[in-house]
Design a protein around this motif. Structure first.
Motif, PDB file in Angstrom:
ATOM      1  N   ILE A 293      -8.567  -1.423   1.352  1.00 62.39           N
ATOM      2  CA  ILE A 293      -7.922  -2.335   0.663  1.00 62.39           C
ATOM      3  C   ILE A 293      -8.993  -3.097  -0.523  1.00 62.39           C
ATOM      4  O   ILE A 293      -8.648  -3.386  -1.568  1.00 62.39           O
ATOM      5  CB  ILE A 293      -7.171  -3.585   1.466  1.00 62.39           C
ATOM      6  CG1 ILE A 293      -6.010  -2.790   2.226  1.00 62.39           C
ATOM      7  CG2 ILE A 293      -6.674  -4.829   0.330  1.00 62.39           C
ATOM      8  CD1 ILE A 293      -5.542  -3.930   3.111  1.00 62.39           C
TER       9      ILE A 293
ATOM     10  N   ILE B 179      -2.265   0.324  -4.398  1.00 62.47           N
ATOM     11  CA  ILE B 179      -2.387  -0.793  -3.720  1.00 62.47           C
ATOM     12  C   ILE B 179      -2.443  -2.051  -4.654  1.00 62.47           C
ATOM     13  O   ILE B 179      -2.797  -2.297  -5.714  1.00 62.47           O
ATOM     14  CB  ILE B 179      -3.993  -1.036  -3.201  1.00 62.47           C
ATOM     15  CG1 ILE B 179      -4.547   0.017  -2.136  1.00 62.47           C
ATOM     16  CG2 ILE B 179      -4.238  -2.551  -2.314  1.00 62.47           C
ATOM     17  CD1 ILE B 179      -5.828  -0.084  -1.772  1.00 62.47           C
TER      18      ILE B 179
ATOM     19  N   ILE C 151      -6.495  -1.028  -7.149  1.00 60.73           N
ATOM     20  CA  ILE C 151      -7.125   0.323  -6.693  1.00 60.73           C
ATOM     21  C   ILE C 151      -8.152   0.438  -7.377  1.00 60.73           C
ATOM     22  O   ILE C 151      -9.088   1.167  -6.851  1.00 60.73           O
ATOM     23  CB  ILE C 151      -6.066   1.499  -6.774  1.00 60.73           C
ATOM     24  CG1 ILE C 151      -6.781   2.576  -5.636  1.00 60.73           C
ATOM     25  CG2 ILE C 151      -5.717   2.109  -8.089  1.00 60.73           C
ATOM     26  CD1 ILE C 151      -6.654   2.460  -4.204  1.00 60.73           C
TER      27      ILE C 151
ATOM     28  N   LEU D 190      -2.052   5.630   0.572  1.00 56.09           N
ATOM     29  CA  LEU D 190      -3.344   5.692   0.456  1.00 56.09           C
ATOM     30  C   LEU D 190      -4.221   6.428   1.393  1.00 56.09           C
ATOM     31  O   LEU D 190      -3.709   6.571   2.446  1.00 56.09           O
ATOM     32  CB  LEU D 190      -3.762   4.287   0.952  1.00 56.09           C
ATOM     33  CG  LEU D 190      -5.220   3.768   1.177  1.00 56.09           C
ATOM     34  CD1 LEU D 190      -5.588   3.429  -0.437  1.00 56.09           C
ATOM     35  CD2 LEU D 190      -5.336   2.315   1.686  1.00 56.09           C
TER      36      LEU D 190
ATOM     37  N   ILE E 258       0.875  -1.012   0.064  1.00 57.28           N
ATOM     38  CA  ILE E 258      -0.026   0.107   0.090  1.00 57.28           C
ATOM     39  C   ILE E 258       0.949   1.099   0.112  1.00 57.28           C
ATOM     40  O   ILE E 258       1.852   1.279   0.853  1.00 57.28           O
ATOM     41  CB  ILE E 258      -0.861   0.018   1.031  1.00 57.28           C
ATOM     42  CG1 ILE E 258      -2.200  -1.216   1.356  1.00 57.28           C
ATOM     43  CG2 ILE E 258      -1.676   1.407   1.290  1.00 57.28           C
ATOM     44  CD1 ILE E 258      -2.710  -1.352   2.443  1.00 57.28           C
TER      45      ILE E 258
ATOM     46  N   THR F 175      -8.350   1.123   7.069  1.00 61.87           N
ATOM     47  CA  THR F 175      -7.356   0.562   6.095  1.00 61.87           C
ATOM     48  C   THR F 175      -7.795  -0.927   5.411  1.00 61.87           C
ATOM     49  O   THR F 175      -7.578  -0.867   4.201  1.00 61.87           O
ATOM     50  CB  THR F 175      -5.995   0.513   6.796  1.00 61.87           C
ATOM     51  OG1 THR F 175      -5.510   1.589   7.382  1.00 61.87           O
ATOM     52  CG2 THR F 175      -5.004  -0.143   5.945  1.00 61.87           C
TER      53      THR F 175
END
Length: 242
Positions: A59, A70, A78, A19, A16, A55
């Motif tokens: 994802i 990601i 993503i 983000l 990641i 988080t």
């Protein structure tokens, strides 16, 4: 797109980078950067509201909006919808568990679609969770909190997911159940699963995890390896104290 996304480390299953995530107008994540290697157990630690659960949801695209990068197994996700990310092998166990309360244990296990060919069989799941075998004909609503949590984890193991995102799986459970869940995490790691664990109970998480990311105000404030815990006790206490 950064080269880290296109050229991950050989053992890297999740990366990641920068983000950001929003719920409506609320900007919750402010540039999360982290990586998880294949077969690791990694925890996301922090106070309530720090962005740990967000988080995990980000994802899978379960937030209002997200930006950044990601990758799963080196593949950018993503821009993918949630069901496509699941088919890559990502399994999510939400804090609210998400089982079907009106269905039996066994019906809960056979209902989810198998997204990959190497999911656990019902027999294997009953071997890992003997309590579920005993209660296999019971409705989800009749299970204890610990049994419901076991069922929630078991359902994603049926799908074939090998990257497991587990959110607060010990919350509100009796110590004997917490210990049983710790045994399950250890067995899954031995079988090669990769686990990202959001956990408030540090005493549960500490012996299981290879590394700990501390999340504070929607950012990674620290990354601490398992062998660095002793020398970072005071630092962790400052991060985690209310």
């Amino acid at each position: 797109m950064p080269s880290a996304i296109l050229n991950p480390q050989p053992d890297e299953i999740l990366r990641i980078s920068d983000l950001h995530a929003w719920y409506g107008e609320s900007h919750v994540l402010h540039g999360i950067d982290l990586a998880v290697n294949r077969g690791e157990v990694v925890t996301l630690l922090g106070r309530n509201g720090s962005g740990r659960s967000t988080t995990l949801k980000a994802i899978l695209g379960l937030v209002g909006a997200r930006t950044g990068q990601i990758s799963v197994n080196g593949r950018p996700v993503i821009d993918l919808p949630t069901h496509r990310i699941a088919h890559i092998g990502v399994g999510y166990c939400p804090e609210e568990r998400g089982i079907f309360a009106s269905l039996s244990v066994e019906e809960n296990l056979v209902l989810p679609p198998v997204v990959r060919s190497d999911g656990m069989s019902v027999r294997e799941i009953y071997e890992m969770f003997p309590n579920l075998h005993e209660r296999r004909k019971s409705q989800g609503s009749k299970l204890s909190g610990g049994e419901q949590q076991m069922l929630a984890i078991a359902r994603i193991l049926r799908t074939g997911a090998h990257l497991l995102l587990l959110d607060e799986i010990t919350e509100g459970l009796a110590p004997v159940i917490v210990q049983a869940l710790g045994d399950v995490i250890s067995k899954l790691k031995e079988r090669g699963y990769t686990i990202v664990l959001v956990e408030q109970n540090f005493h549960f998480a500490a012996p299981l995890a290879d590394r700990h990311y501390v999340i504070e105000h929607g950012q990674v404030a620290a990354m601490i390896n398992k062998d660095e815990l002793e020398e970072n006790k005071e630092r962790l206490n400052r991060f985690l104290s209310v």
